[in-house]
Design a protein around this motif. Structure first.
Motif, mmCIF file in Angstrom:
data_model
loop_
_atom_site.group_PDB
_atom_site.id
_atom_site.type_symbol
_atom_site.label_atom_id
_atom_site.label_comp_id
_atom_site.label_asym_id
_atom_site.label_seq_id
_atom_site.Cartn_x
_atom_site.Cartn_y
_atom_site.Cartn_z
ATOM 1 N N GLN A 1 33.934 32.132 4.022
ATOM 2 C CA GLN A 1 32.943 32.662 3.162
ATOM 3 C C GLN A 1 33.508 34.133 3.132
ATOM 4 N N VAL A 2 33.194 35.033 2.122
ATOM 5 C CA VAL A 2 33.537 36.458 2.032
ATOM 6 C C VAL A 2 32.284 37.215 2.669
ATOM 7 N N LEU B 1 41.944 31.928 -0.987
ATOM 8 C CA LEU B 1 41.472 32.068 0.390
ATOM 9 C C LEU B 1 42.173 30.826 1.034
ATOM 10 N N ALA C 1 37.872 34.059 -3.801
ATOM 11 C CA ALA C 1 36.895 35.101 -3.433
ATOM 12 C C ALA C 1 36.314 35.215 -4.682
ATOM 13 N N VAL D 1 39.512 41.112 1.162
ATOM 14 C CA VAL D 1 40.151 40.337 0.004
ATOM 15 C C VAL D 1 39.360 40.745 -1.210
ATOM 16 N N GLN E 1 35.359 40.846 3.717
ATOM 17 C CA GLN E 1 36.066 40.198 4.827
ATOM 18 C C GLN E 1 36.014 38.860 4.971
ATOM 19 N N PRO E 2 37.149 37.904 4.932
ATOM 20 C CA PRO E 2 37.067 36.558 4.936
ATOM 21 C C PRO E 2 36.971 35.999 6.355
ATOM 22 N N THR F 1 32.435 32.883 -2.350
ATOM 23 C CA THR F 1 33.477 32.224 -2.753
ATOM 24 C C THR F 1 33.087 31.044 -3.837
#
Length: 554
Positions: A266-267, A204, A252, A198, A257-258, A240
């Motif tokens: 969280q990213v 998200l 984000a 993302v 990566q989510p 995030t």
């Protein structure tokens, strides 16, 4: 028929009087007197059956007797006013009215109905149309006949709708389990698509807030309080934030990566590795890890996000605070001390195609699409050993524990391999939680009643509104009452949800075999146990009345 002159109206015109001489007019029957009451001047009166019976008895007893020449007097009918009655359902949500036509007495109009409604405390949900319809029907009734109908209905409280979190992005495990289609329509099992990434500002999760519900009322006008929908917390994790323009959206703030967590997402930064082997060393990374090859024997991989392995995991240890997804197989061996050489521990979900001689521990589901062999798997949710078609998925040997049920295509093996399955083992713990919630709610009710009692004992407001200390005390009490009301409402929602789970516990959580359960499978559901002695076909296996029950109906 008796002579009409024997009956006449009383002086006040309210009753029918019978004057009869037994020796002259007897013997008589009740039918004779009923015929007199059909005369035009008396047909609208209410027959007094007890008096009619008594008149017949006395006249016939004195007939042809010396005393039978004395005239007897009886009141055999009288005027009766119209009657109105109400029936209220046990739950006070419906009121019916019955109108009975008068026997020559006073009739009923809308004013009488309104007065009686007030006396019965029927004040809400009244239908003027239905009342008018009954009055119209009532006007056509013969004396003593009745009409009835529902004239008031309460409105049930409509409980609020629970909040919902809708994920707007895919996860690594979804990508890995969906090989990509080629332009010619074929499927490339090696092409697992681009990594799920993302950008800053990407949406998200979007939250649909809980609704408060709509209060109802019964026919007495008593308020029926709606329960608000259960709320869900949406909180920002690392990488995030809540959208400043819309706090119900999680977006984000960094590229990455989510990863799902308990309160949202969280990213993570993504560490990409070809193979984790002695040459690379153990891995402990703050973020998510993508391993495009294998995790080799003796290696340890730890992540604060997801761990995704495109190849095999062989006699290694993986710990993830997110999901663990293995594209191919998880391979282990049984060591001399009977422990297993491979361990996977995830706070999210564990997914793999093939697992043998490994220990799997997850907070979310464990999904194995082909075979789970001689392993010890443990999850707080469901264990599913099946492909998407439900044709393949063998759970053989070892020990499988899943709090919320186990589903497999086949459990055990034709070779009578000992296989242990455990599910629905937490009922006593849930009952204990339910009891604690019940006690907490009751204690808050008592505390709120105490505050209300103190507030009622206060002198009139004008006597203390200029006293700063007194105002502060009252403000504190009111704030505390509001705080407890909020907590109580939340705990009541938790209590209702938990009670529903407890009441349906063994119906909801069971062992489901899509094709076979072989012999020598030890089935533990709650505190009951059974070892299969033969092969069973497709079935759901429940704890029914503290016995293992095989349901083949589905």
């Amino acid at each position: 028929m008796l002579h009409p002159g024997l009956i006449e109206l009383s002086h006040d015109q309210q009753k029918a009087e019978l004057k009869i001489i037994p020796n002259t007019h007897g013997p008589i029957s009740e039918q004779d007197l009923q015929q007199l009451l059909t005369l035009p001047d008396f047909a609208y009166l209410f027959p007094l059956q007890a008096q009619i019976t008594q008149a017949v008895i006395q006249v016939n007893q004195l007939n042809n007797q010396p005393d039978g020449n004395i005239e007897l007097f009886f009141e055999i009918a009288d005027k009766r006013d119209a009657a109105i009655s109400f029936e209220i359902s046990d739950d006070k949500m419906q009121a019916s009215m019955q109108l009975t036509a008068a026997y020559g007495g006073k009739s009923i109009d809308i004013r009488d109905i309104l007065q009686n409604l007030k006396l019965q405390r029927i004040s809400m949900g009244l239908s003027k149309a239905k009342i008018d319809s009954l009055l119209t029907e009532f006007a056509t009734l013969a004396p003593g006949k009745s009409c009835a109908g529902v004239i008031a209905s309460g409105r049930a409280a409509i409980n609020g709708i629970a909040a919902k979190l809708e994920r707007k992005v895919s996860l690594a495990r979804e990508r890995l389990l969906q090989p990509q289609s080629n332009s010619d329509g074929t499927v490339d099992m090696r092409n697992l698509g681009a990594m799920i990434m993302v950008k800053p500002g990407s949406l998200l999760i979007e939250k649909t807030p809980a609704t408060p519900g709509t209060d109802g009322y019964n026919v007495h006008g008593e308020k029926l309080i709606a329960k608000p929908g259960r709320d869900l917390k949406l909180a920002a994790g690392s990488g995030t934030e809540l959208n400043p323009k819309n706090p119900n959206q999680l977006i984000a703030t960094v590229a990455g990566q989510p990863v799902e967590n308990k309160t949202g997402m969280q990213v993570d930064d993504v560490l990409q590795i070809k193979n984790v082997d002695v040459g690379y060393g153990n891995v402990d990374f703050k973020g998510s890890i993508l391993i495009t090859g294998d995790v080799c024997e003796g290696m340890v991989v730890k992540s604060t996000g997801d761990i995704t392995v495109m190849g095999f995991v062989d006699s290694a240890t993986l710990h993830a605070k997110g999901d663990i997804t293995v594209s191919k197989g998880v391979i282990g061996r049984q060591l001399k001390d009977l422990s297993l050489s491979t361990t996977l521990v995830a706070q999210g979900q564990i997914s793999a195609q093939f697992v043998q001689y490994s220990r799997l521990q997850a907070q979310a589901n464990i999904l194995v699409t082909k075979q789970l062999l001689h392993s010890h798997s443990q999850t707080r949710q469901q264990l599913i050993v099946s492909d998407s078609s439900g044709r393949r998925g063998d759970l053989v040997g070892g020990k499988a524990e899943a709090n919320k049920g186990i589903q497999a295509v086949a459990i055990g093996a034709t070779a009578d391999t000992k296989t242990e399955v455990f599910c629905a083992m937490e009922l006593s713990e849930l009952k204990s939680q339910l009891k604690q919630l019940d006690q907490s709610i009751k204690s808050m009710v008592v505390a709120m009643l105490n505050i209300e009692s103190q507030l009622r004992k206060l002198p009139p407001k004008e006597q203390w509104q200029d006293d700063a200390m007194m105002v502060e005390q009252v403000t504190v009490m009111l704030d505390e009452k509001r705080r407890m009301a909020t907590i109580r409402a939340q705990e009541e929602l938790e209590h209702d949800a938990l009670k529903l789970e407890v009441d349906n516990y063994y119906k909801s959580y069971c062992v489901h075999a899509l094709k076979h359960v072989y012999s020598n499978v030890e089935i533990h559901i709650g505190n009951v146990f059974q070892r299969t002695q033969r092969e069973h076909g497709p079935c759901h296996i429940h704890n029914k009345n503290q016995e293992i029950y095989f349901d083949y109906s589905n």
